[in-house]
Design a protein around this motif. Structure first.
Motif, PDB file in Angstrom:
ATOM      1  N   GLU A  60       0.817  -1.219   0.000  1.00  0.00           N
ATOM      2  CA  GLU A  60       0.000   0.000   0.000  1.00  0.00           C
ATOM      3  C   GLU A  60       0.849   1.266   0.000  1.00  0.00           C
ATOM      4  O   GLU A  60       0.444   2.298  -0.533  1.00  0.00           O
ATOM      5  N   ILE A  87      -7.424  -7.386   0.848  1.00  0.00           N
ATOM      6  CA  ILE A  87      -7.668  -7.152  -0.577  1.00  0.00           C
ATOM      7  C   ILE A  87      -8.253  -5.767  -0.786  1.00  0.00           C
ATOM      8  O   ILE A  87      -7.826  -5.020  -1.672  1.00  0.00           O
ATOM      9  N   LEU A  91      -6.613  -2.672  -2.965  1.00  0.00           N
ATOM     10  CA  LEU A  91      -7.334  -2.036  -4.081  1.00  0.00           C
ATOM     11  C   LEU A  91      -7.535  -0.549  -3.820  1.00  0.00           C
ATOM     12  O   LEU A  91      -7.411   0.271  -4.739  1.00  0.00           O
ATOM     13  N   HIS A  92      -7.840  -0.188  -2.580  1.00  0.00           N
ATOM     14  CA  HIS A  92      -8.002   1.229  -2.252  1.00  0.00           C
ATOM     15  C   HIS A  92      -6.685   1.993  -2.391  1.00  0.00           C
ATOM     16  O   HIS A  92      -6.690   3.191  -2.674  1.00  0.00           O
ATOM     17  N   ASP A  96      -4.387  -2.747  -9.137  1.00  0.00           N
ATOM     18  CA  ASP A  96      -5.338  -3.065 -10.197  1.00  0.00           C
ATOM     19  C   ASP A  96      -5.909  -4.464 -10.052  1.00  0.00           C
ATOM     20  O   ASP A  96      -6.983  -4.759 -10.572  1.00  0.00           O
ATOM     21  N   ASP A  97      -5.171  -5.338  -9.353  1.00  0.00           N
ATOM     22  CA  ASP A  97      -5.627  -6.713  -9.182  1.00  0.00           C
ATOM     23  C   ASP A  97      -4.868  -7.335  -8.023  1.00  0.00           C
ATOM     24  O   ASP A  97      -3.821  -6.824  -7.602  1.00  0.00           O
ATOM     25  N   CYS A  98      -5.394  -8.438  -7.506  1.00  0.00           N
ATOM     26  CA  CYS A  98      -4.754  -9.157  -6.409  1.00  0.00           C
ATOM     27  C   CYS A  98      -4.700 -10.640  -6.741  1.00  0.00           C
ATOM     28  O   CYS A  98      -5.602 -11.173  -7.393  1.00  0.00           O
TER      29      CYS A  98
END
Length: 236
Positions: A60, A87, A91-92, A96-98
């Motif tokens: 993050e 997750i 995303l926050h 773009d993806d996990c």
């Protein structure tokens, strides 16, 4: 495509690297985020795949720093048995993806390709320089600089040279060369590929005594290898 991988777990990084290579992409592995951020100042990456804990900072925190250097950089975050809250946090933060660790090959490559399509990746005009093994590639002018020399290549020669350097010490198949250099045309003869390889070898002085060896791989394609300085001196 050039993919940066931040993964403190070396064993898992080797797995991801093999999968990325199998997908026809180039992977640069970093065990922490700091060297990646330093490298990103001079070297362009099309995609960042990072572990949730990037060795020195959480993903993050890494994402905004990465995008400050490479605006719009797509990011995939890998997490072990992630909770929903983890997750959501990723995303926050801009992921773009996990992906769950350990990654599953087909799923990871499918997600990479889907992200590439969604992002419509385009390399910014001011970030079209790559420096690999002492060779500086300028995509805006199809120029390559090395040892105080600058050589202008044709577009196909430039794409071929960059492909070989991006896969240094790895064999590159004729099929991959056709896809990258000739946009998948199947009417290109092997002799045409060989001619372009010969021109690249000559123009970029890829000779053992100068530190490089570009050789055919029988029945497969070509491979560019860096020759250690001591070996190059003995060869010369």
């Amino acid at each position: 495509m050039r993919i940066a991988l931040i993964e403190p777990d070396v064993r898992h990084a080797k797995l991801v690297d093999r999968l990325i290579f199998a997908g026809g992409h180039v992977c640069r592995h970093f065990t922490t985020s700091a060297p990646f951020l330093q490298q990103a100042v001079d070297e362009f990456f099309d995609l960042l795949i990072t572990a949730g804990w990037a060795g020195d900072h959480p993903a993050e925190d890494v994402i905004p720093h990465a995008r400050a250097i490479l605006p719009g950089l797509p990011v995939i975050v890998m997490m072990s048995a992630p909770r929903e809250s983890q997750i959501v946090a990723a995303l926050h933060a801009g992921a773009d993806d996990c992906l769950s660790k350990p990654v599953r090959g087909p799923e990871m490559l499918a997600r990479v390709e889907a992200l590439v399509r969604r992002a419509g990746l385009r390399r910014p005009a001011n970030r079209r320089h790559d420096v690999i093994g002492g060779y500086a590639f300028d995509a805006a002018h199809f120029a390559v600089s090395f040892r105080d020399v600058t050589v202008i290549l044709t577009p196909k020669e430039f794409r071929l040279a960059l492909l070989l350097f991006n896969n240094l010490a790895r064999p590159v198949s004729r099929a991959h060369i056709l896809e990258t250099v000739w946009a998948r045309r199947r009417d290109v003869r092997s002799r045409t590929i060989g001619t372009h390889v010969s021109r690249v070898r000559s123009k970029l002085q890829l000779r053992p005594e100068l530190g490089y060896c570009l050789t055919p791989v029988y029945g497969y394609g070509y491979q560019l290898d860096a020759i250690p300085q001591e070996a190059a001196v003995q060869t010369g």
